[in-house]
Design an enzyme around this catalytic site. Structure first.
Site, PDB file in Angstrom:
ATOM      1  CG  ASP A  88      -1.756   1.263   1.228  1.00  0.00           C
ATOM      2  OD1 ASP A  88      -2.713   1.264   0.176  1.00  0.00           O
ATOM      3  OD2 ASP A  88      -1.675   1.902   1.866  1.00  0.00           O
ATOM      4  CG  ASP A 512     -15.433 -14.228 -34.338  1.00  0.00           C
ATOM      5  OD1 ASP A 512     -16.377 -15.027 -34.410  1.00  0.00           O
ATOM      6  OD2 ASP A 512     -15.243 -13.420 -33.473  1.00  0.00           O
ATOM      7  N   GLY A 537     -13.903 -18.041 -39.854  1.00  0.00           N
ATOM      8  CA  GLY A 537     -14.197 -19.490 -39.908  1.00  0.00           C
ATOM      9  C   GLY A 537     -14.864 -19.551 -38.616  1.00  0.00           C
ATOM     10  CG  PHE A 539     -14.509 -21.511 -32.349  1.00  0.00           C
ATOM     11  CD1 PHE A 539     -15.609 -22.040 -31.717  1.00  0.00           C
ATOM     12  CD2 PHE A 539     -14.389 -20.098 -31.796  1.00  0.00           C
ATOM     13  CE1 PHE A 539     -16.465 -21.483 -30.915  1.00  0.00           C
ATOM     14  CE2 PHE A 539     -15.127 -19.417 -31.092  1.00  0.00           C
ATOM     15  CZ  PHE A 539     -16.126 -20.057 -30.522  1.00  0.00           C
ATOM     16  NE  ARG A 554     -16.763 -10.828 -21.919  1.00  0.00           N
ATOM     17  CZ  ARG A 554     -17.621 -10.206 -20.928  1.00  0.00           C
ATOM     18  NH1 ARG A 554     -17.193 -10.260 -19.929  1.00  0.00           N
ATOM     19  NH2 ARG A 554     -18.835  -9.921 -21.358  1.00  0.00           N
TER      20      ARG A 554
END
Length: 617
Positions: A88, A512, A537, A539, A554
């Site tokens: 800190d 993608d 493409g 996956f 994600r």
């Protein structure tokens, strides 16, 4: 490298940094230390008035941060770290402790108080060594210290102050400045460890590691070894109950910087905690005993506690109103308008956004109450409005870290889906048919990419999130050994550009659906980078591009276990020796509200789910 004397002893240990600070991470990575980042959940609300000196506050905060992570990981992450590092940093001047400013005016107050003066920068550091025991117990050893650096500011003009404040740099830094960046122009002289001002006293830290691993080892030749044990009764040892065996040689406090912190039982216990800590006996710490309870027990709540609990429930009940106020102001372009024309009154705003004056007044005042706008009355005239720093950084459509696209997605897609949450819970399935009148066999092909407007809105949302989170994902691990990467489901390439920015030797292929790749021109990169390429493409169906590293950010949460299994099998088949997979997902830990609410979000939107760390597919 600075850590060479002890790096071999840390090579096979799980070292955890209990801090999300990118500056601390950079300092330690540049020193050659490999570690995981687990930000502490400790709320920095210690009463500064209880501490005799500023450095004691910094040390105690660092200690609490580290202890929170050390306690949480065996229970929530299902693994015990070998070392947890907490830190800190505070700035002090004229007896005042300056932490991070809450807004521009607070930053101005801090920087004005530093102008032309010498101030102190303190960083408190806590190092906790964790030892797995039998009976699923963990013993801790703690050492802490602090470092002080004196910094002298030049006399700062008003124009220089506001130029620096308006850059946005002061907002996440103790004392309101970053010496390693633009804030360096404010500094006249530095006496002491420069890196301490950046956020971590590397030199002193290395000396403490030397005390732990080298001096204590040499002293062991003179003393018989013994193992620190907890107070509970012994149980039969099993391989699963202890991952590591650590021996400690008992020494007097004056001879060793390490002191015991013991935990017995689990966090479910009540009454007085057996956990004790003793501060380091170095010349920068006072020796003292304190009790840090693992649990708290409460009987009948006081009247004040009851009021606070009632407010929590009311805030939950009203939460949707705050969300919709944000969505509406964003959709009407209020934040962009006030960035172009600050200081408009409600009637002027209403005219610009083509809304009623009455409704606009209600909306603007709601945004003020939420900290998204600020208002002031001038010469008894109508109140005028302008953006807060928060809005300027995240809510403008063209801000570098804009969440505008994701807000639109939440308003137009997530909000309608959540209005059918009861049905989602009862049926255990996506609610696209009820919300939009569309049944889907394939979520993306049928409900996201079926028309241009919806597709662009979804891609904008993913682009927003990737730009905000991309740097943290890209810098979470040492990727220096990888030369090529493939970002599966990489959408607009925002995440890929963060990876090439963080790793100059890395090239990334974004893989993608063709319907996504053909839209990439709508999302030009912040800078030209030929190391990012796009391949269209599916996956699940098409051959995956060859790469040393496969990135799944994600992605897995969109799919049920059986589809995740198929995808991971396809990646495994494509991998060459030495390949790796980097997964970035929200994990359910039973504590954070965001993770649990995100799980409901996935229930209403997709076939997939958020998963716990122990989940196996």
């Amino acid at each position: 490298m600075a850590l060479n004397p002890v790096i071999s002893k840390l090579a096979n240990k799980l070292v955890v940094l209990a801090s999300a600070s990118p500056r601390r991470q950079d300092i330690l990575r540049n020193a050659g230390l490999k570690f995981e980042v687990v930000p502490s959940w400790f709320k920095e609300t210690l009463d500064k008035g209880l501490f005799k000196a500023p450095h004691e506050y910094a040390v105690e905060t660092a200690k609490q941060k580290a202890l929170e992570v050390a306690r949480r990981m065996p229970l929530k992450h299902l693994k015990t770290p070998d070392m947890v590092i907490g830190a800190d940093t505070i700035v002090t001047v004229d007896g005042m402790i300056l932490e991070k400013p809450v807004d521009k005016h607070d930053a101005y107050r801090m920087l004005s108080s530093l102008s032309g003066k010498e101030h102190s920068v303190y960083t408190g550091v806590a190092i906790i060594l964790c030892h797995d025991k039998e009976n699923e117990e963990v013993d801790y050893q703690l050492m802490d210290f602090f470092e002080e650096t004196k910094v002298k500011f030049a006399d700062l003009s008003e124009s220089m102050l506001w130029e620096y404040i308006n850059s946005g740099e002061p907002m996440d830094k103790a004392g309101g400045y970053g010496i390693q960046a633009l804030g360096g122009m404010l500094v006249e002289s530095v006496h002491g460890d420069f890196l301490n001002v950046v956020g971590f006293p590397l030199n002193r830290f290395c000396k403490q590691l030397d005390l732990i691993y080298n001096q204590s080892t040499s002293s062991s030749e003179r003393e018989s070894p013994s193992v620190i044990s907890s107070h509970s009764s012994a149980a039969k040892h099993s391989p699963s109950s202890s991952k590591h065996t650590h021996h400690h040689h008992r020494k007097s406090p004056s001879a060793s910087p390490l002191h015991k912190v013991k935990r017995t039982g689990s966090d479910a216990g009540g009454g007085e905690s057996p956990l004790k800590t003793v501060n380091s006996s170095s010349n920068h710490a006072d020796v003292s005993d304190c009790t840090l309870p693992l649990t708290t027990s409460r009987g009948r709540p006081s009247e004040q506690e009851e009021k606070e609990d009632l407010k929590k429930i009311m805030d939950l009940m009203d939460g949707f109103k705050a969300s919709k106020a944000l969505f509406t102001a964003s959709k009407l372009g209020v934040f962009d308008l006030l960035q172009r024309k600050p200081g408009l009154d409600a009637e002027q705003v209403a005219q610009e956004v083509k809304a009623s004056v009455k409704g606009t007044v209600c909306l603007l005042e709601a945004c003020v109450s939420l900290g998204l706008l600020q208002s002031e009355e001038q010469n008894s005239q109508k109140p005028v409005y302008e953006n807060t720093d928060l809005s300027s950084r995240f809510l403008l459509s063209d801000a570098p870290l804009s969440l505008h696209g994701y807000i639109q997605h939440c308003d137009r897609t997530v909000w309608p889906l959540f209005s059918h949450l009861e049905s989602a819970v009862k049926e255990g399935s996506s609610q696209h048919d009820k919300a939009f009148g569309k049944k889907s066999k394939d979520m993306f092909q049928d409900t996201v990419y079926y028309n241009q407007e919806v597709k662009l809105r979804f891609m904008n949302a993913m682009h927003s999130i990737a730009r905000v989170t991309g740097r943290d994902v890209a810098t979470a691990f040492d990727l220096s050994s990888f030369k090529t990467a493939c970002d599966l489901g990489g959408c607009t390439g925002a995440m890929a550009y963060e990876f090439t920015k963080a790793h100059p030797e890395l090239s990334v292929t974004v893989f993608d659906l063709p319907a996504v790749v053909e839209m990439k021109e709508h999302f030009p990169p912040p800078h030209r980078d030929d190391r990012v390429t796009f391949v269209g493409g599916d996956f699940f169906e098409d051959e995956l591009p060859k790469a040393d590293l496969y990135i799944l950010a994600r992605i897995l949460h969109d799919w049920p276990d059986e589809r995740v299994d198929v995808l991971l099998k396809r990646i495994s088949d494509a991998c060459r020796p030495g390949c790796a997979v980097l997964v970035a997902e929200t994990t359910l830990d039973g504590r954070r509200a965001h993770a649990a609410l995100q799980s409901l979000n996935m229930l209403a939107q997709t076939e997939g789910t958020e998963r716990t760390e122990r989940h196996r597919v």
